[in-house]
Enzyme design. Structure first.
Site, PDB file in Angstrom:
ATOM      1  N   TYR A  98       0.842  -1.198   0.000  1.00 22.06           N
ATOM      2  CA  TYR A  98       0.000   0.000   0.000  1.00 22.06           C
ATOM      3  C   TYR A  98       0.877   1.247   0.000  1.00 22.06           C
ATOM      4  O   TYR A  98       1.582   1.509   0.969  1.00 22.06           O
ATOM      5  CB  TYR A  98      -0.913  -0.032   1.221  1.00 22.06           C
ATOM      6  N   LYS A 138      -1.456  -1.422  -4.068  1.00 17.87           N
ATOM      7  CA  LYS A 138      -2.473  -0.374  -4.012  1.00 17.87           C
ATOM      8  C   LYS A 138      -1.752   0.961  -4.131  1.00 17.87           C
ATOM      9  O   LYS A 138      -0.942   1.323  -3.281  1.00 17.87           O
ATOM     10  CB  LYS A 138      -3.276  -0.435  -2.715  1.00 17.87           C
TER      11      LYS A 138
END
Length: 292
Positions: free
Chosen positions: A135, A164
């Site tokens: 992330y 992400k």
């Protein structure tokens, strides 16, 4: 497991005095997301105020979410701890309770170099067999990872399988796609660039928007995947002002205010976060009236 589609992010409801988590209300928020046809649920991200929860509260939310969803769709658990030891402990707990994926952020006070970040992810990967979503969200974590470096981790760390990307820079998504030859799944974490990201090859869209506008994000995702470009454009611009607003106003505060406007009271955000002011609430109320 690699995720695709709409990954819905629940807020974390608190009691009236903000001193405890209200799990019954969390169940109602999860119901809203399931009704919105999300493809996975990601608890304990920034929308879930994970950074403002004690360890016991974090564990309560993680365990309750997995049990409540009960295998209907995958559950992602966010892990963003300052120390590697804490991150490993949280990741192990996510595995013990039956989560499907870990969303791992390199949350930091000191500026971390790439060797330190790599070691952090590798240690978490070695502690649990769960797939790891890398992330990248420098606005909240204080760490910015390049596409090249994240792909290096996917290549070298066993359980790091997807990315992400939340910087809001569409060129990074193009780079991830190009450098990996389209083989590494990446997800969009920036609401107001959903259309661009999906057209750039994003396999999914991580968003709290379905908490308030139902399956409209899912409709947009499906339209893009079916090649219905004009329909997708219409759906996106219908949502655009709202998507931009909930990010700029603070996801937790905006979504919680919106839920209250819809008769689903889940408490306010935890201080130092503050609820929306009256002007912002009225603006949100107007947008929701047009969207829902």
């Amino acid at each position: 497991m690699n995720l695709s589609g709409i990954i819905g992010y629940p807020v974390t409801p608190f009691s009236h005095d903000n001193k405890s988590v209200d799990l019954n209300k969390l169940g109602k928020v999860i119901d809203v997301l399931l009704k919105a046809k999300v493809d996975a649920i990601a608890a304990l991200g920034s929308a879930g105020e994970a950074a403002y929860l004690s360890e016991s509260e974090w564990k309560q939310v993680a365990e309750y979410t997995v049990k409540y969803v009960d295998g209907r769709i995958p559950v992602v658990i966010g892990v963003a701890q300052l120390t590697t030891e804490q991150a490993v402990n949280y990741a192990k707990y996510a595995y013990e309770i039956g989560a499907d994926v870990i969303m791992l952020s390199p949350f930091s006070y000191y500026k971390l170099n790439e060797q330190e970040i790599y070691s952090h992810y590798e240690s978490v990967s070695n502690s649990t067999p769960l797939p790891i979503m890398i992330y990248n969200n420098p606005s909240t974590c204080g760490v910015d990872m390049s596409p090249e470096f994240m792909l290096k981790m996917v290549d070298g760390i066993e359980n790091a399988t997807m990315i992400k990307e939340s910087t809001g820079d569409i060129q990074r998504m193009h780079k991830i796609y190009k450098l990996s030859k389209g083989k590494v799944p990446f997800l969009n974490g920036c609401n107001h660039m959903a259309l661009e990201a999906l057209n750039a090859g994003a396999s999914g869209w991580c968003t709290a928007a379905p908490c308030l506008i139902g399956d409209q994000p899912k409709q947009l995702f499906d339209a893009v995947k079916k090649g219905e470009s004009e329909k997708a454009k219409t759906l996106f611009y219908k949502q655009y002002e709202f998507l931009e607003f909930i990010v700029s106003s603070g996801l937790a505060a905006a979504v919680k205010s919106g839920l209250a406007l819809q008769g689903n009271e889940v408490g306010g955000p935890r201080k130092p976060l503050l609820p929306l002011n009256e002007s912002a609430k009225n603006r949100l109320k107007g947008m929701l009236a047009e969207l829902v």
